[in-house]
Design a protein around this motif. Structure first.
Motif, PDB file in Angstrom:
ATOM      1  N   ASN A 106       0.832  -1.193   0.000  1.00 58.15           N
ATOM      2  CA  ASN A 106       0.000   0.000   0.000  1.00 58.15           C
ATOM      3  C   ASN A 106       0.870   1.247   0.000  1.00 58.15           C
ATOM      4  OD1 ASN A 106      -1.451   2.214   0.859  1.00 58.15           O
ATOM      5  ND2 ASN A 106      -2.022   1.328   2.833  1.00 58.15           N
ATOM      6  N   PHE A 156      -3.813   8.941   1.325  1.00 62.79           N
ATOM      7  CA  PHE A 156      -5.243   9.044   1.570  1.00 62.79           C
ATOM      8  C   PHE A 156      -5.613  10.505   1.798  1.00 62.79           C
ATOM      9  CE2 PHE A 156      -4.214   4.680   2.258  1.00 62.79           C
ATOM     10  CZ  PHE A 156      -5.320   3.995   1.817  1.00 62.79           C
ATOM     11  N   GLY A 197      -5.661   3.300  11.829  1.00 57.12           N
ATOM     12  CA  GLY A 197      -5.956   3.847  10.490  1.00 57.12           C
ATOM     13  C   GLY A 197      -7.066   4.867  10.628  1.00 57.12           C
ATOM     14  N   ASP A 205      -2.393   6.669  12.769  1.00 55.50           N
ATOM     15  CA  ASP A 205      -2.426   6.677  11.308  1.00 55.50           C
ATOM     16  C   ASP A 205      -1.017   6.968  10.820  1.00 55.50           C
ATOM     17  OD1 ASP A 205      -5.029   6.992   9.226  1.00 55.50           O
ATOM     18  OD2 ASP A 205      -3.122   7.718   8.427  1.00 55.50           O
ATOM     19  N   LYS A 206      -0.781   6.681   9.535  1.00 54.50           N
ATOM     20  CA  LYS A 206       0.568   6.964   9.024  1.00 54.50           C
ATOM     21  C   LYS A 206       0.686   8.358   8.416  1.00 54.50           C
ATOM     22  CE  LYS A 206      -0.160   4.877   4.525  1.00 54.50           C
ATOM     23  NZ  LYS A 206       0.346   4.121   3.433  1.00 54.50           N
ATOM     24  N   CYS A 229       2.100   6.545  13.078  1.00 59.51           N
ATOM     25  CA  CYS A 229       2.885   5.318  12.967  1.00 59.51           C
ATOM     26  C   CYS A 229       2.361   4.485  11.788  1.00 59.51           C
ATOM     27  CB  CYS A 229       2.769   4.498  14.252  1.00 59.51           C
ATOM     28  SG  CYS A 229       3.963   3.169  14.301  1.00 59.51           S
ATOM     29  N   ASP A 230       3.260   3.786  11.142  1.00 53.90           N
ATOM     30  CA  ASP A 230       2.850   2.852  10.092  1.00 53.90           C
ATOM     31  C   ASP A 230       2.519   1.534  10.789  1.00 53.90           C
ATOM     32  OD1 ASP A 230       2.666   0.950   8.137  1.00 53.90           O
ATOM     33  OD2 ASP A 230       4.351   1.715   6.966  1.00 53.90           O
ATOM     34  N   CYS A 231       1.255   1.144  10.742  1.00 56.02           N
ATOM     35  CA  CYS A 231       0.849  -0.042  11.507  1.00 56.02           C
ATOM     36  C   CYS A 231       1.353  -1.331  10.857  1.00 56.02           C
ATOM     37  CB  CYS A 231      -0.662  -0.059  11.699  1.00 56.02           C
ATOM     38  SG  CYS A 231      -1.550  -0.417  10.192  1.00 56.02           S
ATOM     39  N   SER A 270     -11.392   0.526  10.860  1.00 57.28           N
ATOM     40  CA  SER A 270     -12.446   0.821   9.877  1.00 57.28           C
ATOM     41  C   SER A 270     -11.827   1.139   8.521  1.00 57.28           C
ATOM     42  CB  SER A 270     -13.280   2.000  10.396  1.00 57.28           C
ATOM     43  OG  SER A 270     -14.117   2.490   9.385  1.00 57.28           O
ATOM     44  N   MET A 271     -12.186   0.361   7.540  1.00 57.49           N
ATOM     45  CA  MET A 271     -11.757   0.552   6.157  1.00 57.49           C
ATOM     46  C   MET A 271     -10.229   0.656   6.031  1.00 57.49           C
ATOM     47  SD  MET A 271     -14.533   0.254   4.588  1.00 57.49           S
ATOM     48  CE  MET A 271     -14.372   0.813   2.912  1.00 57.49           C
TER      49      MET A 271
HETATM   50  C1  LIG Z   1      -9.798   4.299   3.840  1.00 53.33           C
HETATM   51  S1  LIG Z   1      -9.055   5.226   5.100  1.00 53.33           S
HETATM   52  C2  LIG Z   1     -10.151   4.905   6.456  1.00 53.33           C
HETATM   53  C3  LIG Z   1     -10.138   6.017   7.486  1.00 53.33           C
HETATM   54  C4  LIG Z   1     -11.095   5.820   8.646  1.00 53.33           C
HETATM   55  N1  LIG Z   1     -10.738   4.690   9.457  1.00 53.33           N
HETATM   56  C5  LIG Z   1     -12.507   5.669   8.121  1.00 53.33           C
HETATM   57  O1  LIG Z   1     -13.109   4.618   8.311  1.00 53.33           O
HETATM   58  O2  LIG Z   1     -13.002   6.630   7.519  1.00 53.33           O
HETATM   59  C6  LIG Z   1      -7.631   4.296   5.499  1.00 53.33           C
HETATM   60  C7  LIG Z   1      -6.748   5.028   6.503  1.00 53.33           C
HETATM   61  O3  LIG Z   1      -5.742   4.113   6.908  1.00 53.33           O
HETATM   62  C8  LIG Z   1      -4.509   4.762   6.904  1.00 53.33           C
HETATM   63  N2  LIG Z   1      -3.482   3.749   6.645  1.00 53.33           N
HETATM   64  C9  LIG Z   1      -3.312   3.008   5.537  1.00 53.33           C
HETATM   65  N3  LIG Z   1      -2.267   2.187   5.678  1.00 53.33           N
HETATM   66  C10 LIG Z   1      -1.763   2.431   6.907  1.00 53.33           C
HETATM   67  C11 LIG Z   1      -0.668   1.918   7.632  1.00 53.33           C
HETATM   68  N4  LIG Z   1       0.125   0.995   7.097  1.00 53.33           N
HETATM   69  N5  LIG Z   1      -0.432   2.386   8.862  1.00 53.33           N
HETATM   70  C12 LIG Z   1      -1.227   3.350   9.407  1.00 53.33           C
HETATM   71  N6  LIG Z   1      -2.270   3.883   8.766  1.00 53.33           N
HETATM   72  C13 LIG Z   1      -2.532   3.434   7.532  1.00 53.33           C
HETATM   73  C14 LIG Z   1      -4.595   5.790   5.795  1.00 53.33           C
HETATM   74  O4  LIG Z   1      -3.660   6.832   5.964  1.00 53.33           O
HETATM   75  C15 LIG Z   1      -6.027   6.234   5.925  1.00 53.33           C
HETATM   76  O5  LIG Z   1      -6.141   7.314   6.808  1.00 53.33           O
END
Ligand SMILES: C[S@@+](CC[C@H](N)C(=O)[O-])C[C@H]1O[C@@H](n2cnc3c(N)ncnc32)[C@H](O)[C@@H]1O
Length: 434
Positions: free
Chosen positions: A155, A159, A200, A224-225, A245-247, A274-275
């Motif tokens: 990924n 976003f 996220g 979130d990252k 943080c990058d999860c 979520s998502m």
């Molecule tokens: C589709 S959005 C969903 C945001 C929120 N949870 C929602 O339901 O509206 C995905 C989120 O996950 C974060 N994300 C994606 N990969 C990630 C990672 N490896 N570590 C942390 N955050 C991540 C993105 O930056 C984004 O903010």
């Protein structure tokens, strides 16, 4: 005298000098003019004074993107300057560095060449071949549909930093709320004095819709990252704790431990995802890490999507079916069969009491304007994804033809969607486990 400097090679000296010299030898053999600092800056010349003039006269800037060049301020300045002058840029990706830094300055039409899986010698050869072809007026060769994604993948999306994605999230919020607020209410009313971890989280706005006014939640923690999303979250919800943080990284476990120390807790009572899972390459690694930070008696609450559960009726020519298939392949939308994997992910980390709390958001009972917004939420964004993919790989005929097909059918689909008797079900899924 020819004023052109040909191809400007922007790179980090120590990590790529050998590659650049090999590339240079190959470019010489096909007569492609090029410029790189180690060879072309003369003694006594001032680097900072020379570079802008060279970029002004170049026809193409090639960025050799690796961890070192991504962190180099000089390389960043070169790329920014080329972008300002609207010079074409070719990004040659050498390793898996986080591309959010330097590459964020590039326009959608700049090209990328993926050299990550190749050895040093092959990297130079493939790049030289692409540049010689470019000089000869040929488009670089791409595999048709190379940008289409059929399974979980790395990924590298932005976003909150991407306007289209930001809009998608914003319009999705109220639909997700409508889809699941009763189930969130029921679940959250059964916890007490809880610490809620939102993985996220983006700006936190989605989770906060569900948490608003709930006294059962003592503390909201968002991870979130993306720094800009978190910054916005802090502004909107100063009572929350937002951490970058990058999860998917090894550092995530330590980052959670640090949060626990700050809050003086042993773990989290509700872990909300979520998502996010649909965008991860290896969600089981994340689940494994998170499991170690869930309090005894704590719960996972996972919202995700599975387009295999989408239904469109009537669809006599299969147009909606095909549109859903296309969505499943555009890398920007994530892995669209993610939802069905969640029970397995939860049982694999030895969770019990796995429940599917809700599935499917449908058009039934939706007023006309809401149907239009629902249509846009799903179908407009596929169109936007195809547009982006076409801009990224204009020479890819498969993407071009899918995009044209979508454009051609879009209006009819939209009209059909607005009709009262048309049924569409979108495969949102909400799971819990304890
Ligand atoms: C589709 S959005 C969903 C945001 C929120 N949870 C929602 O339901 O509206 C995905 C989120 O996950 C974060 N994300 C994606 N990969 C990630 C990672 N490896 N570590 C942390 N955050 C991540 C993105 O930056 C984004 O903010």
């Amino acid at each position: 005298m020819d004023a052109s400097t040909g191809i400007f090679i922007s790179h980090h000296t120590h990590s790529t000098e050998e590659l650049v010299r090999a590339l240079s030898d190959l470019l010489e053999t096909c007569g492609v003019k090029h410029w790189f600092a180690e060879r072309d800056i003369r003694p006594m010349e001032n680097y900072a004074e020379v570079i802008p003039g060279v970029i002004e006269r170049c026809e193409l800037l090639v960025l050799l993107l690796n961890e070192e060049s991504n962190a180099s301020r000089q390389v960043l300045r070169e790329v920014q300057y080329a972008e300002r002058l609207k010079k074409p840029v070719l990004v040659a990706r050498l390793d898996d560095c986080d591309e959010s830094q330097t590459i964020a300055y590039l326009g959608a039409t700049d090209q990328q060449l993926d050299l990550r899986s190749l050895g040093a010698e092959q990297k130079a050869q493939k790049l030289a071949a692409a540049l010689c072809a470019w000089k000869a007026g040929e488009q670089p060769e791409v595999e048709p549909g190379a940008l289409f994604q059929y399974e979980r993948a790395e990924n590298s999306l932005e976003f909150y930093g991407d306007e289209g994605e930001r809009e998608r999230l914003q319009s999705q919020r109220e639909f997700i709320y409508e889809f699941a607020h009763e189930e969130y209410d029921a679940l959250l009313s059964s916890v007490r004095d809880a610490v809620f971890l939102d993985v996220g989280c983006s700006t936190g706005e989605q989770a906060m819709l569900f948490l608003d006014g709930r006294s059962e939640i003592r503390q909201y923690v968002g991870v979130d990252k993306e720094a800009a999303a978190l910054e916005k979250g802090r502004e909107l919800f100063p009572q929350g704790l937002f951490c970058q943080c990058d999860c998917e990284s090894d550092a995530f476990d330590d980052a959670l431990r640090e949060i626990e120390q700050t809050l003086d807790i042993d773990g989290f009572d509700v872990i909300h995802i979520s998502m996010l899972l649909l965008h991860l390459k290896e969600p089981q690694i994340l689940m494994d890490t998170l499991r170690g930070h869930l309090n005894e008696g704590g719960r996972f609450l996972i919202l995700d999507i599975d387009d295999g559960l989408n239904v469109a009726y009537p669809d006599p020519d299969g147009v909606f079916g095909r549109a859903v298939e296309i969505c499943a392949q555009t890398g920007y939308s994530g892995f669209r069969r993610s939802g069905r994997q969640i029970p397995q992910l939860l049982y694999d980390v030895e969770m019990e009491d796995v429940r599917l709390l809700k599935q499917g958001l449908s058009t039934v009972g939706m007023p006309r304007e809401k149907r239009t917004a629902f249509f846009n939420l799903y179908f407009w964004f596929i169109l936007d994804d195809l547009r982006k993919m076409h801009a990224q790989a204009p020479q890819d005929k498969l993407i071009e033809s899918e995009w044209q097909w979508f454009e051609k059918n879009y209006k009819d689909m939209k009209n059909q969607f607005k009709k009262k008797g048309f049924f569409f079900n979108l495969g949102f899924l909400l799971f819990s486990a304890q």
